[in-house]
Motif scaffolding. Structure first.
Motif, PDB file in Angstrom:
ATOM      1  N   ALA A   1       0.782  -1.247   0.181  1.00 50.30           N
ATOM      2  CA  ALA A   1      -0.068   0.077  -0.033  1.00 50.30           C
ATOM      3  C   ALA A   1       0.762   1.380  -0.066  1.00 50.30           C
ATOM      4  O   ALA A   1       0.379   2.357  -0.511  1.00 50.30           O
ATOM      5  CB  ALA A   1      -1.009  -0.007   1.147  1.00 50.30           C
ATOM      6  N   GLU A   2       1.981   1.445   0.506  1.00 49.18           N
ATOM      7  CA  GLU A   2       2.905   2.382   0.556  1.00 49.18           C
ATOM      8  C   GLU A   2       3.461   2.739  -0.708  1.00 49.18           C
ATOM      9  O   GLU A   2       3.598   3.940  -1.113  1.00 49.18           O
ATOM     10  CB  GLU A   2       4.260   1.973   1.441  1.00 49.18           C
TER      11      GLU A   2
ATOM     12  N   ALA B   1      -2.663   7.583  -4.349  1.00 49.60           N
ATOM     13  CA  ALA B   1      -3.712   7.865  -3.605  1.00 49.60           C
ATOM     14  C   ALA B   1      -4.842   7.288  -3.701  1.00 49.60           C
ATOM     15  O   ALA B   1      -5.749   6.893  -2.780  1.00 49.60           O
ATOM     16  CB  ALA B   1      -3.993   9.455  -3.563  1.00 49.60           C
ATOM     17  N   ASP B   2      -5.538   7.003  -4.871  1.00 49.51           N
ATOM     18  CA  ASP B   2      -6.647   6.010  -5.116  1.00 49.51           C
ATOM     19  C   ASP B   2      -6.440   4.507  -5.365  1.00 49.51           C
ATOM     20  O   ASP B   2      -7.110   3.806  -5.609  1.00 49.51           O
ATOM     21  CB  ASP B   2      -7.454   6.554  -6.477  1.00 49.51           C
ATOM     22  N   GLY B   3      -5.233   4.248  -4.967  1.00 50.31           N
ATOM     23  CA  GLY B   3      -4.957   2.513  -4.883  1.00 50.31           C
ATOM     24  C   GLY B   3      -5.622   1.815  -3.845  1.00 50.31           C
ATOM     25  O   GLY B   3      -5.539   2.208  -2.743  1.00 50.31           O
ATOM     26  N   LYS B   4      -5.587   0.549  -3.878  1.00 49.02           N
ATOM     27  CA  LYS B   4      -6.304  -0.390  -3.054  1.00 49.02           C
ATOM     28  C   LYS B   4      -5.595  -1.500  -3.136  1.00 49.02           C
ATOM     29  O   LYS B   4      -5.162  -2.190  -3.995  1.00 49.02           O
ATOM     30  CB  LYS B   4      -7.675  -0.690  -3.135  1.00 49.02           C
TER      31      LYS B   4
ATOM     32  N   LYS C   1      -5.836   2.709   2.549  1.00 46.77           N
ATOM     33  CA  LYS C   1      -5.669   1.802   1.120  1.00 46.77           C
ATOM     34  C   LYS C   1      -5.667   0.240   1.202  1.00 46.77           C
ATOM     35  O   LYS C   1      -5.376  -0.280   0.194  1.00 46.77           O
ATOM     36  CB  LYS C   1      -4.304   2.337   0.759  1.00 46.77           C
ATOM     37  N   ILE C   2      -6.053  -0.161   2.479  1.00 43.07           N
ATOM     38  CA  ILE C   2      -6.129  -1.508   2.620  1.00 43.07           C
ATOM     39  C   ILE C   2      -7.399  -2.242   2.937  1.00 43.07           C
ATOM     40  O   ILE C   2      -7.969  -1.663   3.840  1.00 43.07           O
ATOM     41  CB  ILE C   2      -4.993  -2.027   3.752  1.00 43.07           C
ATOM     42  N   ASN C   3      -8.026  -3.035   2.221  1.00 39.58           N
ATOM     43  CA  ASN C   3      -9.254  -3.801   2.633  1.00 39.58           C
ATOM     44  C   ASN C   3      -8.690  -5.162   3.035  1.00 39.58           C
ATOM     45  O   ASN C   3      -8.287  -5.961   2.331  1.00 39.58           O
ATOM     46  CB  ASN C   3     -10.031  -3.961   1.572  1.00 39.58           C
TER      47      ASN C   3
END
Length: 175
Positions: A38-39, A43-46, A72-74
């Motif tokens: 995620a780092e 900004a819109d990445g998941k 950013k993490i599910n």
């Protein structure tokens, strides 16, 4: 059972280089690799990270939720082989680090929800040298990794390379 610092920095850098928006991770454990992935995201990445063992939730969830990239993490508890395709998402990258006995099934599932040019990274593909040690020839996890490596080597849908980082990382690009 967790990606080390060197591998974590490599994962972040690979994300920054490849520039995916949707990453599938199979095998969350502590959440460290999901955080590293995620780092590197925009900004819109998941990152959708799956952990099959729901008894890990009290251990894993706080690490992710207290990280600067928590948004950013599910984190999903369930079998990624069954549940990830139900998300209806086309992933650009996948990181496979779950049950070694099901690496081939996980890989094939990921291939089905990724597009051409996508990247799959599989951890533990050198398996601490056990792959060439006859004392481990009946170990199911070792056999799972051995079969996975052979499967990928013969798969014309991907280009692949094994990096001898820690326990081995195989990087595959879908052609």
């Amino acid at each position: 059972m967790a990606s080390g610092h060197l591998q974590g920095r490599l994962l972040k850098m690979l994300v920054e280089m490849i520039r995916p928006h949707n990453i599938l991770e199979v095998g969350a454990f502590s959440g460290y690799s999901a955080i590293c992935l995620a780092e590197g995201l925009p900004a819109d990445g998941k990152v959708w990270t799956f952990e099959i063992n729901d008894e890990m939730e009290d251990f894993t969830r706080p690490w992710i939720e207290q990280s600067p990239v928590a948004g950013k993490i599910n984190l999903i508890f369930g079998d990624a082989i069954i549940e990830a395709p139900k998300l209806g998402i086309q992933f650009d990258m996948a990181f496979i680090d779950g049950d070694k006995r099901t690496y081939i099934e996980t890989y094939e599932m990921a291939m089905g929800i990724m597009g051409r040019g996508g990247f799959i990274i599989a951890d533990n593909t050198l398996w601490d040298g056990h792959l060439c040690d006859p004392t481990y020839c009946h170990d199911q996890q070792t056999e799972g990794i051995r079969l996975f490596n052979d499967h990928v080597k013969q798969d014309p849908r991907v280009e692949q390379v094994i990096l001898p980082v820690r326990d081995g990382l195989t990087i595959m690009r879908i052609t």
